[in-house]
Design an enzyme around this catalytic site. Sequence first.
Site, PDB file in Angstrom:
ATOM      1  N   ARG A  65       0.849  -1.195   0.000  1.00 38.15           N
ATOM      2  CA  ARG A  65       0.000   0.000   0.000  1.00 38.15           C
ATOM      3  C   ARG A  65       0.880   1.239   0.000  1.00 38.15           C
ATOM      4  NH1 ARG A  65      -4.678   0.164   4.379  1.00 38.15           N
ATOM      5  NH2 ARG A  65      -2.948   0.690   5.729  1.00 38.15           N
TER       6      ARG A  65
ATOM      7  N   ASP B 108       0.466  -3.529  12.015  1.00 38.13           N
ATOM      8  CA  ASP B 108       0.956  -3.825  10.662  1.00 38.13           C
ATOM      9  C   ASP B 108       1.369  -5.288  10.598  1.00 38.13           C
ATOM     10  OD1 ASP B 108       2.748  -4.136   8.378  1.00 38.13           O
ATOM     11  OD2 ASP B 108       2.528  -1.963   8.192  1.00 38.13           O
TER      12      ASP B 108
ATOM     13  N   ASP C 151       4.908  -6.184   9.078  1.00 38.81           N
ATOM     14  CA  ASP C 151       6.006  -5.809   9.979  1.00 38.81           C
ATOM     15  C   ASP C 151       6.070  -6.727  11.189  1.00 38.81           C
ATOM     16  OD1 ASP C 151       6.976  -3.783   8.423  1.00 38.81           O
ATOM     17  OD2 ASP C 151       5.916  -2.180   9.472  1.00 38.81           O
TER      18      ASP C 151
HETATM   19  C1  PRP Z   1      -1.109  -5.035   4.214  1.00 43.23           C
HETATM   20  C2  PRP Z   1      -1.941  -6.293   4.259  1.00 43.23           C
HETATM   21  C3  PRP Z   1      -2.784  -6.170   3.016  1.00 43.23           C
HETATM   22  C4  PRP Z   1      -3.026  -4.682   2.929  1.00 43.23           C
HETATM   23  C5  PRP Z   1      -4.404  -4.395   3.453  1.00 43.23           C
HETATM   24  O1  PRP Z   1      -0.037  -5.173   3.355  1.00 43.23           O
HETATM   25  O2  PRP Z   1      -1.183  -7.458   4.319  1.00 43.23           O
HETATM   26  O3  PRP Z   1      -2.168  -6.649   1.844  1.00 43.23           O
HETATM   27  O4  PRP Z   1      -2.055  -4.058   3.780  1.00 43.23           O
HETATM   28  O5  PRP Z   1      -4.737  -3.071   3.248  1.00 43.23           O
HETATM   29  P1  PRP Z   1      -5.892  -2.600   2.248  1.00 43.23           P
HETATM   30  O6  PRP Z   1      -7.032  -3.526   2.458  1.00 43.23           O
HETATM   31  O7  PRP Z   1      -6.166  -1.198   2.710  1.00 43.23           O
HETATM   32  O8  PRP Z   1      -5.333  -2.648   0.861  1.00 43.23           O
HETATM   33  P2  PRP Z   1       1.050  -4.015   3.180  1.00 43.23           P
HETATM   34  O9  PRP Z   1       0.649  -3.087   2.087  1.00 43.23           O
HETATM   35  O10 PRP Z   1       1.317  -3.378   4.518  1.00 43.23           O
HETATM   36  O11 PRP Z   1       2.308  -4.799   2.656  1.00 43.23           O
HETATM   37  P3  PRP Z   1       3.248  -5.870   3.397  1.00 43.23           P
HETATM   38  O12 PRP Z   1       2.421  -7.127   3.592  1.00 43.23           O
HETATM   39  O13 PRP Z   1       4.357  -6.071   2.443  1.00 43.23           O
HETATM   40  O14 PRP Z   1       3.703  -5.291   4.714  1.00 43.23           O
HETATM   41  N1  URA Z   2      -2.397  -3.451   6.773  1.00 41.43           N
HETATM   42  C1  URA Z   2      -2.035  -3.971   7.966  1.00 41.43           C
HETATM   43  O1  URA Z   2      -1.049  -4.726   8.062  1.00 41.43           O
HETATM   44  N2  URA Z   2      -2.774  -3.667   9.033  1.00 41.43           N
HETATM   45  C2  URA Z   2      -3.850  -2.873   8.982  1.00 41.43           C
HETATM   46  O2  URA Z   2      -4.494  -2.638  10.004  1.00 41.43           O
HETATM   47  C3  URA Z   2      -4.211  -2.331   7.722  1.00 41.43           C
HETATM   48  C4  URA Z   2      -3.470  -2.658   6.639  1.00 41.43           C
END
Ligand code: PRP
Ligand code: URA
Length: 210
Positions: free
Chosen positions: A105, A201, A204
């Site tokens: 995101r 998150d 993370d």
């Molecule tokens: C997180 C999560 C989803 C997304 C959800 O990933 O694992 O893919 O955010 O958010 P949304 O419904 O508002 O799109 P992130 O973008 O943080 O990436 P990561 O898994 O690499 O940390």
């Molecule tokens: N992605 C995450 O990992 N956590 C949230 O709460 C929203 C988006």
Amino acid sequence: MLENVHELKHPIITHKLTQMRRKETSTKDFRALAEEIAMLMTYEVGKNFPTRQIEIETPIAKTTKAVIDEENFVVVPILRAGLAMSGGVLKILTAARVGHIGLYRNEQTHEPIEYYSKMPPNLSEKFLLVVDPMLATGGSCADALQMLKDRGAKNIILMCIVSAPQGLKKVSQSHPDVPIYTAAIDEGLNENAYIVPGLGDAGDRIFGTL
Ligand code: PRP
Ligand code: URA
């Protein structure tokens, strides 16, 4: 409740999710819990999996019994956080194939950006289990589902651990044909589009990149 949304209210899943949510839960435990929850969710979702009758021979007699064609399943983790769930799904569907979609995101706009994808062939004949622990605005999952459909996928299930009502609405409106299974539906989103109360998150916390 939206028609294609299924909240899996199982006490064991809920118990493990409560441990995941706690801010003091370590990376090691968080990752293990995500995998365990995904495994339990697969067991619950699997109630509806198609079976096929085959002839087998036990040490005692010939008989006809049911099997699942595991090779027809493709687990699709949305990177990065989905990886912790795919391990759990594969503990049950051990012969399933795996396709990866890389999305993150944008921190300002919260819009998903695709950076990677690698899928097994013949997606149109497969049964896809898309996994991502967090369904927040729904942008990432909605885009991932569209990408899979553009590549021919027809039979898709989405599994998320924590969902926000806004994300569920978005995904179920844009993909009414895709059943969504979630372990919890939380209150909503904060100003940074994080799920409240959520678990923070997920990527993370799974990978220790906080
Ligand atoms: C997180 C999560 C989803 C997304 C959800 O990933 O694992 O893919 O955010 O958010 P949304 O419904 O508002 O799109 P992130 O973008 O943080 O990436 P990561 O898994 O690499 O940390
Ligand atoms: N992605 C995450 O990992 N956590 C949230 O709460 C929203 C988006």
